[in-house]
Design a protein around this motif. Structure first.
Motif: not given
Length: 160
Positions: A16-31, A64-73
């Motif tokens: 949940p701490s990775d989420v933006n105002f729209g309810g999706k994971v924000h770009g900064g977290a992904v970066m 990316i939605l909260v609770g998603s399993l994320v894989e970074v290869n």
């Protein structure tokens, strides 16, 4: 020169701490995740401390939605004398299913440095498979395009 593994995959749940105002994971977290994976890949390959020299071509393909399993290869696709070009794919899925979806793709260039912060040689990677040869050639083409973009951008910098 000995080298480590050429690729690495980080797996975790989007919090949940990775989420933006729209309810999706924000770009900064992904970066941040991309930078972590690039560092782990480069340090693992070179067995040296590495710094990020460039991150580009970042395409946010799907949210990316909260609770998603994320894989970074992260995978080495080209080595210079002191640099490593790393292709990164970020995929996400509902952890209860197996429908991995590509969400982000980019290239990161990491440079190995010594204890004085000076660039230091890295083991060379030589592609063998047709796909790896394609990835290496693509990295070289992108490198040449970046030089042209850099020259073009310099025209926009105000001279004193």
């Amino acid at each position: 020169m000995q080298h480590g593994s050429r690729d690495i995959t980080l797996r975790f749940l989007a919090e949940p701490s990775d989420v933006n105002f729209g309810g999706k994971v924000h770009g900064g977290a992904v970066m941040k995740w991309i930078d972590l994976a690039a560092y782990a890949c480069a340090a693992g390959w070179s067995k040296k401390y590495c710094i990020t020299a460039y991150a580009g071509g970042i395409r946010f393909v799907a949210p990316i939605l909260v609770g998603s399993l994320v894989e970074v290869n992260a995978k080495i696709i080209y080595t210079g004398n002191t640099s490593m070009h790393i292709g990164i794919d970020v995929q996400a899925s509902d952890p209860k299913e197996v429908n991995q979806q590509l969400t982000t793709h980019c290239i990161v260039i990491m440079v190995a440095v010594d204890e004085n912060g000076k660039p230091t040689p890295v083991p060379q990677w030589n592609p063998v498979t047709p796909n790896d040869i394609f990835l290496r050639e693509s990295a070289i083409r992108l490198m040449n395009m970046r030089k042209e973009i850099g020259e073009e951008m310099a025209a926009h910098v105000k001279k004193p």
